[in-house]
Design an enzyme around this catalytic site. Structure first.
Site, PDB file in Angstrom:
ATOM      1  N   ARG A 244      66.992  96.934  18.603  1.00 18.71           N
ATOM      2  CA  ARG A 244      66.771  98.220  19.257  1.00 18.71           C
ATOM      3  C   ARG A 244      66.887  99.358  18.241  1.00 18.71           C
ATOM      4  NH1 ARG A 244      70.018  95.053  22.622  1.00 18.71           N
ATOM      5  NH2 ARG A 244      69.067  94.571  24.640  1.00 18.71           N
ATOM      6  N   LYS A 276      74.134  96.864  23.531  1.00 18.47           N
ATOM      7  CA  LYS A 276      73.936  97.313  24.911  1.00 18.47           C
ATOM      8  C   LYS A 276      74.805  96.531  25.886  1.00 18.47           C
ATOM      9  CE  LYS A 276      70.286  97.892  28.370  1.00 18.47           C
ATOM     10  NZ  LYS A 276      68.837  97.702  28.665  1.00 18.47           N
ATOM     11  N   HIS A 336      60.729 100.904  20.744  1.00 17.90           N
ATOM     12  CA  HIS A 336      61.288  99.854  21.592  1.00 17.90           C
ATOM     13  C   HIS A 336      60.208  98.847  21.986  1.00 17.90           C
ATOM     14  CE1 HIS A 336      64.662  98.435  24.097  1.00 17.90           C
ATOM     15  NE2 HIS A 336      63.723  98.010  24.914  1.00 17.90           N
ATOM     16  N   ARG A 339      59.700  95.290  20.388  1.00 12.54           N
ATOM     17  CA  ARG A 339      60.343  94.100  20.944  1.00 12.54           C
ATOM     18  C   ARG A 339      59.409  93.382  21.917  1.00 12.54           C
ATOM     19  NH1 ARG A 339      65.897  93.877  21.241  1.00 12.54           N
ATOM     20  NH2 ARG A 339      65.969  93.794  23.508  1.00 12.54           N
ATOM     21  N   HIS A 363      69.035  89.339  25.055  1.00  8.96           N
ATOM     22  CA  HIS A 363      68.948  89.378  26.506  1.00  8.96           C
ATOM     23  C   HIS A 363      69.811  88.254  27.057  1.00  8.96           C
ATOM     24  CE1 HIS A 363      64.725  91.452  26.657  1.00  8.96           C
ATOM     25  NE2 HIS A 363      65.715  92.282  26.347  1.00  8.96           N
ATOM     26  N   TYR A 373      79.213  82.968  26.491  1.00 10.17           N
ATOM     27  CA  TYR A 373      78.206  83.447  25.546  1.00 10.17           C
ATOM     28  C   TYR A 373      78.631  83.178  24.105  1.00 10.17           C
ATOM     29  CZ  TYR A 373      75.415  86.884  22.961  1.00 10.17           C
ATOM     30  OH  TYR A 373      74.594  87.499  22.061  1.00 10.17           O
TER      31      TYR A 373
END
Length: 447
Positions: A244, A276, A336, A339, A363, A373
């Site tokens: 980003r 983010k 952006h 992406r 994502h 994660y």
């Protein structure tokens, strides 16, 4: 004869303490002072132990019997009743706010101060007033849902999901500390308000991609040569890494690992507070990006990789998007949107697993499936994918420079540039580093 409650009530003190046994190790100890204490003798791990249930008549005979049953049940499960009783008392005494503040204090030192303050502020504003004083062991999924829905009603859907994530982290800490059995947030799937439909940023079709690459490489929209170079490199670095705008703008040299070593192993580690989703993100850099970094470092001494006009400060928020405007891409291509171009290319090739693509784009869904994660997941295939992407960009730039077509290559055609075919001489003068050639199985499909 079985001991009755009346026998305990009227048991007289003697010169020395004595016991009234009720069987199964349970007895009442009558002290010379007249006090009467419930106790249970048992053996655990080959050792004799004594468990105290409290004084009579505060604890009745029936209550003492119930505690004896619980202790026997723990023993039959291979557990020490004394340890289990302490654990149960600890669980009953801790409130959610107490545990949340302990959790936060233990991780605060590893976080950016501003990020740590935001996390605690969310809790103090939206969570503690509702469930803060509840015993953490008593909190049910519906209680957490009430907290999340209060935030959803304000229209702050993204904040509500971050809040649910924070509550989940507190409960996982409590599970590890043996204060609760499970995390109630895992039962909220399907109960949360859906995310708003994503508004995709403008981007050109892949058929116009070669022209975009050429525009970036020839960018001359600023008077100062150094400023043009920094902007041009920032745009290309963003395109190469699928990151980003803010992640590139605030990139610092300390985030890059192995930059002075083999170009194939360089890693960009972006900390959670800069992401983010508040999760660490690892970017395995292609060789072209590494060469660009080395050139940037040789040309300046700032903390930031892409220094702005003011010394010691990064490029501004609008530097890259204004460059797109100057190149003629207003309302047609955003930074952006790079992406989106990368995602379309990767998905349409049919070569890369969707999970690799989603991880490369950072994502990751905020649900119970993603609680484990791992930022290093799929690192090796992601490195190959980003290298293939960088090589693809190079090839399109070469075709454009040679006056070739600016459309997609045929699916069955292998890249045939001498630069990519000659393994003995694969030094790319544009990037100042070695580049690999595509696998024979690599295919591209652009519509």
């Amino acid at each position: 004869m079985a001991v009755r409650e009346i026998d305990v009530r009227y048991a007289k003190p003697r010169e020395k303490a004595y016991k009234l046994s009720l069987g199964g190790g349970l007895h009442v100890l009558v002290q010379p002072s007249g006090s009467k204490l419930w106790r249970m003798k048992y053996r655990f791990d080959g050792k004799e132990k004594l468990l105290s249930f409290g004084p009579y008549p505060t604890v009745s005979l029936s209550a003492a019997r119930e505690m004896q049953i619980q202790a026997k049940h723990a023993l039959s499960s291979g557990l020490d009743p004394m340890v289990e009783r302490r654990r149960r008392k600890r669980r009953e005494g801790e409130t959610f706010e107490q545990i949340a503040r302990t959790w936060h204090s233990r991780r605060e030192a590893s976080l950016d101060p501003a990020h740590a303050a935001r996390v605690l502020s969310r809790m103090e504003r939206d969570v503690f007033p509702i469930i803060g004083q509840a015993r953490i062991s008593d909190i049910k999924p519906s209680d957490v849902l009430d907290v999340v829905r209060e935030v959803e009603l304000r229209g702050a859907i993204d904040v509500s999901r971050r809040l649910k994530q924070g509550i989940s982290q507190v409960f996982r800490f409590a599970v590890a500390s043996d204060l609760v059995e499970h995390d109630p947030t895992v039962n909220l799937r399907g109960a949360l308000m859906p995310k708003p439909r994503v508004r995709h940023m403008p981007r050109v079709p892949l058929s116009e991609f070669p022209r975009l690459i050429k525009s970036i490489r020839n960018y001359d929209g600023e008077q100062a040569p150094r400023r043009r170079e920094v902007t041009r490199n920032a745009l290309m670095f963003t395109l190469l890494t699928w990151t980003r705008t803010s992640e590139v703008r605030f990139a610092e040299w300390t985030e890059f690992e192995g930059i002075d070593e083999v170009a194939d192993d360089v890693l960009w580690r972006i900390s959670p507070e800069r992401m983010k989703m508040d999760r660490e993100h690892l970017v395995p850099l292609p060789r072209q990006a590494v060469a660009m970094l080395r050139a940037q470092r040789a040309a300046g001494s700032s903390t930031f990789v892409f220094e702005g006009e003011r010394a010691g400060q990064p490029i501004s928020t609008n530097t890259m998007i204004y460059a797109c405007y100057r190149m003629g891409y207003r309302r047609r291509q955003t930074v952006h949107g790079f992406r989106g171009l990368a995602s379309t290319w990767a998905n349409e090739t049919g070569t890369y697993h969707p999970d690799w693509i989603e991880m490369a784009l950072s994502h990751v869904e905020d649900d119970e499936v993603r609680n484990a994660y791992n930022s290093a997941l799929y690192l090796k295939p992601r490195r190959k994918m980003l290298q293939d992407w960088a090589d693809y960009i190079d090839q399109l730039g070469i075709d454009s420079a040679l006056g070739g077509t600016e459309t997609a290559l045929d699916q069955s055609q292998e890249f045939n540039s001498p630069l990519l075919q000659d393994s003995s001489s694969n030094w790319d003068t544009k990037w100042g580093c070695e580049v690999g050639r595509f696998s024979k199985n690599f295919e591209i499909s652009i519509h």
